[in-house]
Scaffold this motif. Structure first.
Motif, PDB file in Angstrom:
ATOM      1  N   ILE B 367      -0.562  32.533  23.230  1.00  0.00           N
ATOM      2  CA  ILE B 367      -0.317  31.218  23.818  1.00  0.00           C
ATOM      3  C   ILE B 367      -0.980  30.184  22.909  1.00  0.00           C
ATOM      4  CG2 ILE B 367      -0.693  29.703  25.814  1.00  0.00           C
ATOM      5  CD1 ILE B 367      -0.855  32.230  27.554  1.00  0.00           C
ATOM      6  N   VAL B 368      -0.195  29.237  22.415  1.00  0.00           N
ATOM      7  CA  VAL B 368      -0.735  28.173  21.561  1.00  0.00           C
ATOM      8  C   VAL B 368      -0.797  26.889  22.381  1.00  0.00           C
ATOM      9  CG1 VAL B 368      -0.491  26.877  19.427  1.00  0.00           C
ATOM     10  CG2 VAL B 368       0.354  29.225  19.551  1.00  0.00           C
ATOM     11  N   LEU B 369      -1.997  26.335  22.512  1.00  0.00           N
ATOM     12  CA  LEU B 369      -2.164  25.111  23.292  1.00  0.00           C
ATOM     13  C   LEU B 369      -2.195  23.892  22.365  1.00  0.00           C
ATOM     14  CD1 LEU B 369      -4.974  26.401  25.682  1.00  0.00           C
ATOM     15  CD2 LEU B 369      -2.546  26.157  26.224  1.00  0.00           C
ATOM     16  N   SER B 370      -1.293  22.942  22.625  1.00  0.00           N
ATOM     17  CA  SER B 370      -1.467  21.610  22.057  1.00  0.00           C
ATOM     18  C   SER B 370      -1.351  20.673  23.262  1.00  0.00           C
ATOM     19  CB  SER B 370      -0.427  21.312  20.976  1.00  0.00           C
ATOM     20  OG  SER B 370       0.844  21.138  21.540  1.00  0.00           O
ATOM     21  N   ASP B 371      -1.199  19.391  23.061  1.00  0.00           N
ATOM     22  CA  ASP B 371      -1.060  18.526  24.228  1.00  0.00           C
ATOM     23  C   ASP B 371      -0.221  17.298  23.881  1.00  0.00           C
ATOM     24  OD1 ASP B 371      -2.796  16.672  22.961  1.00  0.00           O
ATOM     25  OD2 ASP B 371      -4.544  17.642  23.847  1.00  0.00           O
ATOM     26  N   GLN B 372       0.036  16.483  24.881  1.00  0.00           N
ATOM     27  CA  GLN B 372       0.916  15.318  24.683  1.00  0.00           C
ATOM     28  C   GLN B 372       0.387  14.423  23.574  1.00  0.00           C
ATOM     29  OE1 GLN B 372       0.254  11.899  25.531  1.00  0.00           O
ATOM     30  NE2 GLN B 372       2.324  11.181  25.026  1.00  0.00           N
ATOM     31  N   SER B 373      -0.940  14.280  23.489  1.00  0.00           N
ATOM     32  CA  SER B 373      -1.486  13.350  22.498  1.00  0.00           C
ATOM     33  C   SER B 373      -1.330  13.885  21.078  1.00  0.00           C
ATOM     34  CB  SER B 373      -2.949  13.041  22.795  1.00  0.00           C
ATOM     35  OG  SER B 373      -3.779  14.106  22.384  1.00  0.00           O
ATOM     36  N   GLN B 374      -1.135  15.184  20.932  1.00  0.00           N
ATOM     37  CA  GLN B 374      -0.805  15.732  19.619  1.00  0.00           C
ATOM     38  C   GLN B 374       0.709  15.836  19.456  1.00  0.00           C
ATOM     39  OE1 GLN B 374      -2.844  19.559  19.667  1.00  0.00           O
ATOM     40  NE2 GLN B 374      -4.489  18.759  18.398  1.00  0.00           N
ATOM     41  N   GLY B 375       1.344  16.414  20.477  1.00  0.00           N
ATOM     42  CA  GLY B 375       2.762  16.748  20.358  1.00  0.00           C
ATOM     43  C   GLY B 375       3.641  15.535  20.139  1.00  0.00           C
ATOM     44  N   GLN B 376       3.400  14.478  20.912  1.00  0.00           N
ATOM     45  CA  GLN B 376       4.266  13.303  20.839  1.00  0.00           C
ATOM     46  C   GLN B 376       3.691  12.209  19.947  1.00  0.00           C
ATOM     47  OE1 GLN B 376       5.178  12.407  25.014  1.00  0.00           O
ATOM     48  NE2 GLN B 376       7.073  13.578  24.799  1.00  0.00           N
ATOM     49  N   ALA B 377       2.577  12.500  19.290  1.00  0.00           N
ATOM     50  CA  ALA B 377       2.027  11.536  18.335  1.00  0.00           C
ATOM     51  C   ALA B 377       2.595  11.824  16.950  1.00  0.00           C
ATOM     52  CB  ALA B 377       0.511  11.633  18.307  1.00  0.00           C
ATOM     53  N   ARG B 378       2.714  10.766  16.152  1.00  0.00           N
ATOM     54  CA  ARG B 378       3.147  10.942  14.755  1.00  0.00           C
ATOM     55  C   ARG B 378       1.958  10.643  13.858  1.00  0.00           C
ATOM     56  NH1 ARG B 378       8.238  11.877  14.535  1.00  0.00           N
ATOM     57  NH2 ARG B 378       8.097  12.177  12.299  1.00  0.00           N
ATOM     58  N   SER B 379       1.959  11.320  12.726  1.00  0.00           N
ATOM     59  CA  SER B 379       0.845  11.096  11.830  1.00  0.00           C
ATOM     60  C   SER B 379       1.303  11.212  10.387  1.00  0.00           C
ATOM     61  CB  SER B 379      -0.257  12.128  12.126  1.00  0.00           C
ATOM     62  OG  SER B 379      -1.425  11.797  11.424  1.00  0.00           O
ATOM     63  N   ILE B 380       0.641  10.428   9.523  1.00  0.00           N
ATOM     64  CA  ILE B 380       0.825  10.591   8.090  1.00  0.00           C
ATOM     65  C   ILE B 380      -0.296  11.509   7.640  1.00  0.00           C
ATOM     66  CG2 ILE B 380       1.098   9.408   5.869  1.00  0.00           C
ATOM     67  CD1 ILE B 380       3.081   8.486   8.042  1.00  0.00           C
ATOM     68  N   ILE B 381       0.065  12.707   7.198  1.00  0.00           N
ATOM     69  CA  ILE B 381      -0.952  13.737   6.941  1.00  0.00           C
ATOM     70  C   ILE B 381      -0.759  14.354   5.560  1.00  0.00           C
ATOM     71  CG2 ILE B 381      -1.207  14.348   9.372  1.00  0.00           C
ATOM     72  CD1 ILE B 381       0.627  16.790   8.771  1.00  0.00           C
ATOM     73  N   GLU B 382      -1.783  15.067   5.130  1.00  0.00           N
ATOM     74  CA  GLU B 382      -1.608  15.931   3.963  1.00  0.00           C
ATOM     75  C   GLU B 382      -0.739  17.112   4.396  1.00  0.00           C
ATOM     76  OE1 GLU B 382      -5.769  16.429   3.356  1.00  0.00           O
ATOM     77  OE2 GLU B 382      -5.829  15.004   1.695  1.00  0.00           O
ATOM     78  N   PRO B 383       0.088  17.686   3.511  1.00  0.00           N
ATOM     79  CA  PRO B 383       0.953  18.797   3.931  1.00  0.00           C
ATOM     80  C   PRO B 383       0.146  19.911   4.575  1.00  0.00           C
ATOM     81  CG  PRO B 383       1.545  18.078   1.729  1.00  0.00           C
ATOM     82  CD  PRO B 383       0.289  17.333   2.100  1.00  0.00           C
ATOM     83  N   PRO B 384       0.586  20.419   5.741  1.00  0.00           N
ATOM     84  CA  PRO B 384      -0.205  21.423   6.454  1.00  0.00           C
ATOM     85  C   PRO B 384      -0.330  22.725   5.666  1.00  0.00           C
ATOM     86  CG  PRO B 384       1.773  20.822   7.714  1.00  0.00           C
ATOM     87  CD  PRO B 384       1.808  20.046   6.447  1.00  0.00           C
ATOM     88  N   ALA B 385      -1.526  23.315   5.748  1.00  0.00           N
ATOM     89  CA  ALA B 385      -1.796  24.580   5.057  1.00  0.00           C
ATOM     90  C   ALA B 385      -1.103  25.736   5.770  1.00  0.00           C
ATOM     91  CB  ALA B 385      -3.294  24.812   5.027  1.00  0.00           C
ATOM     92  N   GLU B 386      -0.984  26.856   5.077  1.00  0.00           N
ATOM     93  CA  GLU B 386      -0.453  28.079   5.687  1.00  0.00           C
ATOM     94  C   GLU B 386      -1.558  29.124   5.748  1.00  0.00           C
ATOM     95  OE1 GLU B 386       3.460  29.433   4.776  1.00  0.00           O
ATOM     96  OE2 GLU B 386       3.877  27.700   3.505  1.00  0.00           O
TER      97      GLU B 386
END
Lengths: 278, 581
Positions: B367-386
């Motif tokens: 089960i992976v938990l995120s939330d509305q403030s992450q899920g529906q937020a947009r961000s300018i980020i560095e490319p996500p790591a793997e």
């Protein structure tokens, strides 16, 4: 179904496992297992390319008794598991099986949508108008005046429903009724159901001699379905109303494209990253 | 005039509010794109009422010269298109002395909840200026003004308008560009904001929402089948995956309900295809029986749960970290499984991908938990790591004829090869009933104990490496947190350390199984700790306390949603005397 031949030809017993069923002596389910294994042998399906999926109940024990891949899940969700499996693995012959409580009560919503979705799945419901595994309570197909359960001492008091009529209204493209007391005809129904491209609903009268001993009388009550078999849902609906509910045989068959996702990969996940790059 | 952002010269915070349909979110998204085009980083969260049309809406942005993972304590600028229903947002947009309000005089006075002697007000006739342009919209005038105040070049805005409105046609683009330019060329006697200085050579960046990042993680991890039922705030995951899974040869099935969703992905995963469903709290509740089935039948699957205010329908459009308990304890029976949480928007990709790998290799539920403030937020980020290592499911090969395939064979690492339908000679029936090694149903005491041990030990015995948590800073003070609260915790630790209070912050990514030894090592030397989370029941605090993983005297800072945890509040809690608690 998937057209695959196997050499040498397998016999019906090759589709049965070595696990002894938990069913009571006299249960109609033995005959359904037998008819199913004969149908699989007749179709000469490779055992590893067939998957039997079920929920919970006496009849839902069926997958373990067959020598094909099986999934024995939770109560009422056989059609959901079967639908996910077929969507991801269209190459498999997927058969779902269970009882009247599993399919029409707790799993009722999935039944409606499986009919409507018309995936190429065969669904065999072994109906004995009772919850056997929990020792004899009324199901959606139990008559309103059946008062032998302590849970409904005056009988359920609500009309039983007609699964074939609901399947028709929900969009199933193959509807048949069978009787465990007529295994040859049942075998033929299952063969045709598996061959049909789309959702095939096979409603089987399969007596519970433990909690519904009066069902031994079913062999006198079942009869050939006498109404016209067409691809016209209006005529079929009228026919189902005219029938007394005990007519066995093919009831309805029409050809509609099954729902089946089948996409060829055109890129790798890395190609999807472009959309996000600033 | 005061320069409002003097405390944090690296970031600027702006909020845009208005009634539903006034174009708040569009203006915010375009502003964020212009921020990206200018070489900066940024974050935009959004808040709205439950109404689809005619409600109220707010876009909350924080821009920075470095990656921004959380909102600041206060906003430097508030751009209001109108004051209808703004009172519903007042507590989400805290201002400070020197903050600037841009208002349309035609929309009336600044409401008393916001007005104050030390708040500066700029009058900008948005509506009347928009009327001077054929097809002009007040929100785009406002966008031009805001961009000017933030130091974003007019050309970048015009380019964003051309891209953003391409589908609406040339006329719409021209009208929008005219509005932006008109707003941008408004003359102010003195600009009260110090614009951000973008780096000379901006790094590679992505513009992505948390829900989209979860999708990228899922498909990078190998997910090719999804069944799900729509629910706020998780639906964007489904909307992105539906067309994109097809491109990868997979598919998405819109199920009739969440009971179907979870059982469908059990079916597809049994068929050998890595599978996922996405939902929010109420949907997760409906899935719990099916998840128990996946644990017992050892069928790998991932649930991406985007949390919202609960219980029941709760606050469906706003954020809260209150599903930790159900994710940990919601199962019936003893059902060991994995629980993970993303520590920021970009980390939704890493954590989801890692969850897919772990669920596949361990043949269990993640089960992976995120939330509305992450899920529906947009961000300018560095490319996500793997993740460093790409784990795969252990598959069965056809055995010698005399050895009957044993699906649930007891092995040293408690992982048994899984046979996929189509494999000759390895036929078995997966079962939710307790079973023996072969899979045959069994109610024997010994079989139950052996299989319980197997399902627990395969998870507990696995080496999860270094990704179990993120740690920043050092010092005897420690902020322990998880999920979307991590950004505020890290910023608080940094600001405290700069102010002479050495503080470290620990954000747990792997919440189950707890990495007890690693956590104890990480917390060595800590004498003053707090557990920070956005829920009412102090769910993480009690969980860690029950597992004896907190230094003596650790205090709880549990604040329910929807207000975000802000770094200043965490700092205040950290520096509060323990005995005042």
């Amino acid at each position: 179904m998937t057209e695959t031949q196997t050499q040498p030809a397998l016999k019906a017993k090759d589709y049965k496992s070595d696990i002894k069923p938990v069913w009571c002596p006299g249960s109609g389910h033995f005959a359904v297992l037998s008819a199913l294994s004969k149908a699989l042998a007749h179709l000469a399906l490779k055992r590893e390319d067939v998957a039997m999926v079920s929920g919970i109940g006496c009849s839902s024990r069926l997958p373990a008794y067959t020598e094909v891949y099986g999934f024995h899940g939770v109560h009422g969700r056989a059609l959901a598991v079967a639908g996910g499996l077929k969507a991801a693995r269209p190459d498999l012959t997927v058969i779902a099986a269970g009882g009247d409580g599993d399919g029409f009560s707790i799993g009722g919503n999935h039944f409606l949508h499986a009919c409507r979705r018309n995936m190429d799945i065969t669904y065999i419901v072994m109906d004995n108008e009772v919850y056997g595994m929990t020792k004899g309570q009324a199901s959606p197909t139990t008559s309103p005046d059946w008062s032998a359960s302590k849970l409904t001492p005056h009988g359920p008091g609500v009309p039983s429903f007609n699964p074939a009529a609901i399947a028709l209204a929900s969009g199933a493209t193959f509807i048949a009724r069978g009787f465990s007391g007529d295994p040859n005809k049942l075998t033929q129904m299952i063969v045709e159901g598996i061959q049909h491209k789309g959702f095939s609903f096979i409603h089987v009268f399969s007596p519970c001699t433990t909690f519904r001993p009066e069902q031994k009388g079913w062999k006198k009550q079942v009869h050939e379905y006498a109404e016209e078999v067409t691809a016209n849902p209006v005529k079929t609906a009228q026919g189902l109303q005219a029938d007394d509910g005990m007519g066995t045989g093919l009831i309805y068959r029409t050809e509609l494209p099954p729902w089946q996702p089948a996409y060829d990969a055109i890129c790798e996940p890395s190609a999807l990253e472009k959309e996000f790059q600033v | 005039m005061n320069k409002t952002n003097v405390n944090h010269p690296d970031t600027l915070s702006a909020a845009i509010t208005g009634s539903g349909g006034s174009g708040v979110v569009t203006a915010g998204q375009m502003l964020l794109k212009a921020v990206a085009a200018a070489g900066l980083f940024g974050l935009m969260t959004r808040s709205s009422g439950p109404q689809i049309r005619g409600g109220e809406s707010a876009a909350m942005l924080r821009l920075g010269v470095k990656p921004v993972n959380n909102l600041d304590d206060k906003f430097d600028i508030l751009l209001a298109f109108d004051w209808l229903n703004v009172t519903r947002f007042v507590d989400e947009i805290p201002l400070q002395p020197g903050s600037l309000i841009i208002r349309d005089p035609d929309a009336g006075e600044v409401p008393p909840e916001l007005a104050s002697d030390d708040i500066q007000v700029l009058d900008a006739p948005l509506k009347s200026l928009a009327k001077t342009i054929d097809g002009g919209r007040p929100n785009m005038i406002g966008l031009g003004i805001l961009a000017k105040l933030l130091g974003l070049p007019e050309a970048a805005l015009r380019q964003v308008a051309a891209e953003h409105l391409e589908k609406k046609g040339e006329k719409a683009v021209e009208a929008t560009q005219a509005c932006i330019s008109l707003g941008h060329t408004q003359e102010w006697s003195e600009l009260p904001i110090s614009p951000l200085e973008p780096p000379h050579t901006p790094p590679v960046r992505w513009n992505i929402s948390g829900n989209e990042a979860s999708c990228m993680g899922a498909v990078r991890g190998g997910v090719r089948f999804v069944a799900a039922y729509p629910i706020t705030p998780a639906s964007e995951i489904l909307e992105w995956l539906a067309p994109n899974l097809e491109k990868l040869g997979g598919s998405l099935l819109q199920a009739e309900d969440e009971l179907a969703s979870v059982n469908m992905i059990i079916g597809s995963s049994f068929g050998g295809v890595p599978s996922l469903t996405a939902t929010s709290g109420p949907g997760l509740s409906l899935m719990m029986e099916g998840l128990g089935l996946a644990v017992t039948s050892e069928t790998p699957l991932v649930v991406s749960n985007v949390m919202r205010g609960g219980p029941s329908t709760g606050i469906p459009t706003k954020s809260e970290q209150s599903d930790l308990n159900i994710a940990l304890y919601g199962f019936h029976g003893d059902a060991p499984h994995l629980v993970l949480a993303a520590t920021n928007i970009g980390d939704c990709a890493f954590t989801t991908q890692w969850a897919v790998y772990l669920s596949e290799v361990l043949q269990t539920v993640a089960i992976v938990l995120s939330d509305q403030s992450q899920g529906q937020a947009r961000s300018i980020i560095e490319p996500p790591a793997e993740p460093k290592e790409a784990y795969q499911r252990l598959l069965a090969k056809s055995p010698e004829e005399e050895n009957h395939y044993q699906r649930y064979a007891l092995t040293e690492d408690c992982l048994s090869p899984m046979s996929i339908p189509g494999t000759e000679g390895c036929i078995y029936t997966a079962d939710g009933l307790e079973h023996n090694e072969r899979g045959t149903p069994s109610s024997m005491t010994e079989d139950h104990l052996l299989q319980l041990d197997k399902r627990r030990n395969k998870i507990d015995g696995f080496d999860y490496g270094e990704a179990w948590a993120d740690l920043q800073g050092e010092g005897e003070n420690c902020i322990i947190t998880w999920g979307s609260s991590s950004g505020a915790a890290f910023e608080a630790a940094q600001r405290l350390s700069q102010a002479g209070v050495p503080t470290r912050a620990l954000a747990l990514r792997l919440l189950a199984p707890l990495q007890k030894q690693k956590q104890q090592n990480t917390l060595q030397g800590v004498s003053n700790a707090i557990v920070v989370e956005q829920n009412h029941g102090a769910q993480l605090y009690h969980y860690l306390n029950a597992n004896q993983l907190l230094p003596p005297g650790t205090r709880s800072m549990a604040q329910p949603g929807p207000l975000p945890i802000r770094p200043g509040d965490v700092m205040a809690m950290m520096t509060q005397e323990a005995d005042n608690d």
